[in-house]
Scaffold this motif. Structure first.
Motif, mmCIF file in Angstrom:
data_model
loop_
_atom_site.group_PDB
_atom_site.id
_atom_site.type_symbol
_atom_site.label_atom_id
_atom_site.label_comp_id
_atom_site.label_asym_id
_atom_site.label_seq_id
_atom_site.Cartn_x
_atom_site.Cartn_y
_atom_site.Cartn_z
ATOM 1 N N TRP A 143 0.801 -1.303 -0.022
ATOM 2 C CA TRP A 143 -0.111 -0.094 0.010
ATOM 3 C C TRP A 143 0.812 1.360 -0.119
ATOM 4 N N GLU A 165 -10.835 9.045 -4.368
ATOM 5 C CA GLU A 165 -11.165 7.618 -4.564
ATOM 6 C C GLU A 165 -10.144 6.845 -3.928
ATOM 7 N N ARG A 168 -10.422 6.429 -0.101
ATOM 8 C CA ARG A 168 -11.629 5.667 0.116
ATOM 9 C C ARG A 168 -11.111 4.084 0.178
ATOM 10 N N ALA A 169 -10.085 3.961 -0.707
ATOM 11 C CA ALA A 169 -9.436 2.356 -0.859
ATOM 12 C C ALA A 169 -8.480 2.277 0.394
ATOM 13 N N GLU A 171 -9.028 3.810 3.224
ATOM 14 C CA GLU A 171 -9.824 3.469 4.456
ATOM 15 C C GLU A 171 -10.241 2.377 4.637
ATOM 16 N N SER A 172 -10.610 1.565 3.426
ATOM 17 C CA SER A 172 -10.923 -0.051 3.529
ATOM 18 C C SER A 172 -9.648 -0.726 4.020
ATOM 19 N N MET A 173 -8.685 -0.541 3.394
ATOM 20 C CA MET A 173 -7.521 -1.334 4.078
ATOM 21 C C MET A 173 -7.249 -1.013 5.410
ATOM 22 N N ILE A 175 -9.558 -0.484 7.733
ATOM 23 C CA ILE A 175 -10.306 -1.280 8.655
ATOM 24 C C ILE A 175 -9.838 -2.438 8.544
ATOM 25 N N ASN A 176 -9.678 -3.212 7.545
ATOM 26 C CA ASN A 176 -9.183 -4.540 7.469
ATOM 27 C C ASN A 176 -7.661 -4.954 8.257
ATOM 28 N N GLU A 188 -10.462 -12.921 10.121
ATOM 29 C CA GLU A 188 -9.879 -12.035 8.858
ATOM 30 C C GLU A 188 -8.580 -12.560 8.358
ATOM 31 N N LYS A 191 -6.988 -12.913 4.678
ATOM 32 C CA LYS A 191 -7.222 -12.136 3.550
ATOM 33 C C LYS A 191 -5.910 -12.382 2.518
ATOM 34 N N TYR A 210 -1.391 7.536 5.231
ATOM 35 C CA TYR A 210 -2.829 7.849 4.917
ATOM 36 C C TYR A 210 -3.468 8.514 6.191
#
Length: 221
Positions: A143, A165, A168-169, A171-173, A175-176, A188, A191, A210
């Motif tokens: 990342w 955009e 947002r990607a 942010e998802s990473m 969270i995971n 989890e 993954k 980030y």
């Protein structure tokens, strides 16, 4: 300002460490700088004194990154800007020998090198964008490449939609990542992004960047 001064201090120490190693190997940056506008001269200088082992490559890379960071933090200092060919020459030597080193570090540098300056100064932002796209496809779980794309291409090119955009990607990473390493969610742990354990440091570093981008995003556009 305090953060910037601390960063300058840290990178200066890093550069000193790298120079000490190179000095011991017979490479003195002051001598390399004599022909630093000829990239082949720089690579040949390193080739004569160093081996192709990974330790030499990583030290040259470490030193080049430290100097590059100092330049990036002092863009109003033309004396520092003039040292950029030296950084590129050092990266050229490393990346010719070990193009896959550190899972896309070469791509981050060359993407930033092309994208971070205006066309009128001879750089090629679109080429930089292509380099980043290829690197993201090649190393999808590093990342750090993605946040570097935001830092060195999307923000300088004032691409706010693209920035949102990618945020947002990220942010998802985040969270995971937090679900596994902060809350220890066993469900989890299978993954795709977890399969390459050597990338964990780069993922954590990317998430820290980030967080900083999220905090200061109003200053970017």
């Amino acid at each position: 300002e305090m953060g910037r001064q601390q960063a300058l201090l840290n990178y200066t120490h890093s550069l000193d460490y790298g120079k000490r190693y190179l000095d011991e190997r017979g490479i003195h940056l002051s001598e390399v700088m004599v022909n630093m506008h000829d990239s082949r001269e720089i690579t040949q200088h390193f080739e004569k004194q160093l081996n192709s082992n990974i330790r030499d490559s990583e030290v040259v890379l470490f030193t080049a990154q430290a100097l590059g960071a100092l330049i990036n933090l002092q863009k109003d200092n033309m004396k520092m800007i003039s040292l950029l060919p030296l950084v590129k020459g050092m990266f050229d030597w490393v990346c010719e020998k070990n193009p896959e080193i550190n899972f896309g570090t070469c791509d981050i540098f060359y993407g930033a090198y092309e994208a971070g300056r205006p066309k009128m100064l001879g750089w090629n932002p679109e080429k930089g964008k292509e380099i980043f796209y290829r690197a993201i496809a090649k190393y999808p779980h590093n990342w750090l490449i993605l946040v570097s794309f935001m830092q060195f291409y999307l923000i300088p090119q004032n691409d706010e939609d693209g920035f949102k955009e990618q945020m947002r990607a990220m942010e998802s990473m985040a969270i995971n990542f937090n679900a596994v390493y902060v809350f220890d969610n066993q469900e989890e742990k299978n993954k795709d992004w977890m399969q390459e354990e050597n990338l964990r440091f780069y993922q954590a570093l990317a998430l820290k960047r980030y967080e900083l981008m999220k905090r200061f995003k109003k200053q970017f556009f």
